[in-house]
Scaffold this active site. Structure first.
Site, PDB file in Angstrom:
ATOM      1  N   ASN A 263       0.877  -1.172   0.000  1.00 12.89           N
ATOM      2  CA  ASN A 263       0.000   0.000   0.000  1.00 12.89           C
ATOM      3  C   ASN A 263       0.912   1.220   0.000  1.00 12.89           C
ATOM      4  O   ASN A 263       1.441   1.611   1.034  1.00 12.89           O
ATOM      5  CB  ASN A 263      -0.882  -0.058   1.263  1.00 12.89           C
ATOM      6  CG  ASN A 263      -1.863   1.086   1.331  1.00 12.89           C
ATOM      7  OD1 ASN A 263      -1.812   2.013   0.526  1.00 12.89           O
ATOM      8  ND2 ASN A 263      -2.762   1.024   2.297  1.00 12.89           N
TER       9      ASN A 263
ATOM     10  N   ARG B  74      -2.529  -1.992  -3.539  1.00 10.28           N
ATOM     11  CA  ARG B  74      -3.733  -1.193  -3.371  1.00 10.28           C
ATOM     12  C   ARG B  74      -3.623  -0.004  -4.327  1.00 10.28           C
ATOM     13  O   ARG B  74      -2.629   0.719  -4.317  1.00 10.28           O
ATOM     14  CB  ARG B  74      -3.808  -0.687  -1.935  1.00 10.28           C
ATOM     15  CG  ARG B  74      -4.961   0.259  -1.766  1.00 10.28           C
ATOM     16  CD  ARG B  74      -4.968   0.883  -0.400  1.00 10.28           C
ATOM     17  NE  ARG B  74      -6.130   1.730  -0.267  1.00 10.28           N
ATOM     18  CZ  ARG B  74      -6.133   2.867   0.407  1.00 10.28           C
ATOM     19  NH1 ARG B  74      -5.046   3.292   1.009  1.00 10.28           N
ATOM     20  NH2 ARG B  74      -7.233   3.581   0.485  1.00 10.28           N
TER      21      ARG B  74
ATOM     22  N   HIS C 172     -12.783   3.002  -0.317  1.00  6.52           N
ATOM     23  CA  HIS C 172     -12.826   1.971   0.734  1.00  6.52           C
ATOM     24  C   HIS C 172     -13.503   0.697   0.230  1.00  6.52           C
ATOM     25  O   HIS C 172     -13.987  -0.102   1.028  1.00  6.52           O
ATOM     26  CB  HIS C 172     -13.637   2.432   1.976  1.00  6.52           C
ATOM     27  CG  HIS C 172     -13.002   3.514   2.781  1.00  6.52           C
ATOM     28  ND1 HIS C 172     -13.754   4.490   3.402  1.00  6.52           N
ATOM     29  CD2 HIS C 172     -11.703   3.761   3.087  1.00  6.52           C
ATOM     30  CE1 HIS C 172     -12.933   5.308   4.058  1.00  6.52           C
ATOM     31  NE2 HIS C 172     -11.699   4.889   3.879  1.00  6.52           N
TER      32      HIS C 172
END
Ligand code: ADP
Length: 402
Positions: free
Chosen positions: A10, A93, A182
């Site tokens: 990430n 991500r 999200h």
């Protein structure tokens, strides 16, 4: 021997969070974080989970490439080097996948170009995510790199929820629509909630409340997202740690025309100096609750505004779904702040919603129900696990492509 390890990255503008997982038993082998990349005071914190103590490195780490090399060295010291044949893939991500990416995708040049094309709608996040991918590619060019998009779960939203009511041609030209964020967490938590109810995801309608420093709600019908509170950017929707969430767009014109603020100043005001921090100076819910207990009125009002907005979204998504089987709380505030859960659902008994005080007070790491036995709509606390979800999706895809 099949390769079963997945590295999850990430990458932020000045940080990289990572986890190495073994997907044969979904266990974590190591987790860590590199922060303040590019500064003199960079720091790498590495926690091996196969034995051994947490380690820390401080001192300048110039860029993402140096950061990933340092991570690779730490992993190698634990016998988990990234050159290992056990590593099946690297999962990344990626914050903004636009309309185009509806599912996790194996990265190739066309995918990189599309993520780059989306930079104007995600100027803070996508460049850092791209750097992470390119650095990992250089390190292991032979491995599949998989992009897992925060927006993908929301691409099932109908046009009626995804469009803003503005001129269609202007909106389309500038790709202005509601994308939602999200998504990895909303997907994971809605599925885990169905599992907690002993049902298949297709059978249940869930309102997911992801309440971290950033916060968003989603309405999930039969496993598919039909509405979510974040929009073109993560600024829309709920009151967050430092973001305002919903406001009359004319506030922006007013601040520019009457207040003399520049666009950049308003951007910074609404993203960094608003929400809980703007209302009371604190964005940590623990601190806000402590101040409330001491009788602090400003903290009380900030909490009440936060709860009022949350309750409005619960009502809105109840109406969107028509039938709700469960409301699920997740992320830092949702998983830990019992007073937030209690206040958000207070007075909603007529909607079949209630919280059991004793169950709500219990802390734990496992998904659990906090509604009383009789409640028509179940209330759940479901710890989110975005890294595991990214690893699962990466492994599923990379397996097929190997
Ligand atoms: P993000 O990933 O968006 O940075 P998290 O999901 O980690 O955020 O949530 C961070 C927030 O969770 C903190 O700002 C704090 O408000 C809240 N939080 C964490 N632990 C607790 C707790 N024990 N009680 C209340 N709030 C908590």
């Amino acid at each position: 021997m099949t390769a079963t390890r997945v590295l999850v990255l990430n990458s932020g503008s000045s940080s990289v969070k990572y986890q190495l997982l073994d997907m044969s038993d979904r266990s974590r082998l190591a987790v860590g974080l590199v922060e303040r990349i590019g500064e003199e005071t960079s720091r790498l914190k590495h926690t091996p989970l196969t034995g051994g103590d947490e380690r820390e490195r401080t001192g300048p780490i110039a860029d993402h490439e140096a950061a990933l090399k340092a991570v690779a060295e730490e992993l190698a010291a634990d016998g988990l080097g990234l050159d290992s044949p056990d590593l099946a893939a690297i999962g990344h991500r990626v914050v903004h996948g636009g309309k185009h990416f509806t599912a996790p995708t194996v990265v190739d040049d066309a995918v990189l170009a599309e993520i780059e094309r989306l930079i104007p709608v995600a100027p803070l996040h996508n460049p850092a995510n791209l750097t992470g991918i390119r650095t990992a590619q250089a390190l292991r060019p032979d491995l599949p790199q998989v992009a897992v998009f925060d927006t993908a779960f929301h691409t099932t939203m109908p046009e009626s929820a995804a469009r803003y009511a503005i001129d269609v041609e202007t909106a389309d030209r500038h790709r202005v629509r509601r994308y939602g964020f999200h998504g990895t967490s909303h997907a994971y938590v809605s599925r885990a909630t169905a599992e907690l109810l002993g049902k298949a995801p297709e059978e249940v309608n869930v309102i997911v409340l992801h309440l971290g420093n950033g916060a968003s709600a989603s309405a999930v019908r039969g496993g598919k997202c039909v509405d979510t509170s974040m929009g073109l950017t993560p600024l829309e929707g709920l009151v967050m740690g430092t973001r305002s969430g919903d406001l009359d767009p004319a506030v922006i014109f007013h601040l520019a025309r009457v207040g003399g603020l520049s666009v950049d100043e308003i951007d910074s005001l609404l993203n960094k100096k608003s929400g809980l921090v703007g209302l009371c100076g604190d964005n940590d819910m623990r601190e806000i609750r402590r101040r409330i207990d001491e009788g602090d009125e400003q903290a009380r009002l900030a909490f009440d505004i936060y709860i009022h907005r949350l309750k409005k979204y619960i009502g809105a998504y109840y109406a969107v779904l028509g039938r709700v089987d469960a409301v699920a709380f997740t992320a830092g505030v949702g998983e830990n702040a019992a007073p937030v859960r209690e206040a958000a659902l207070a007075g909603l008994e007529e909607l079949g919603l209630a919280v059991d005080g004793d169950l709500n007070a219990v802390r734990g790491d496992e998904p659990r129900l906090i509604s009383p036995e009789y409640a028509r709509v179940k209330v759940a606390v479901v710890p989110t696990d975005e890294e595991l979800e990214i690893a699962t999706q990466t492994y599923a895809l990379a397996g097929k492509n190997n």
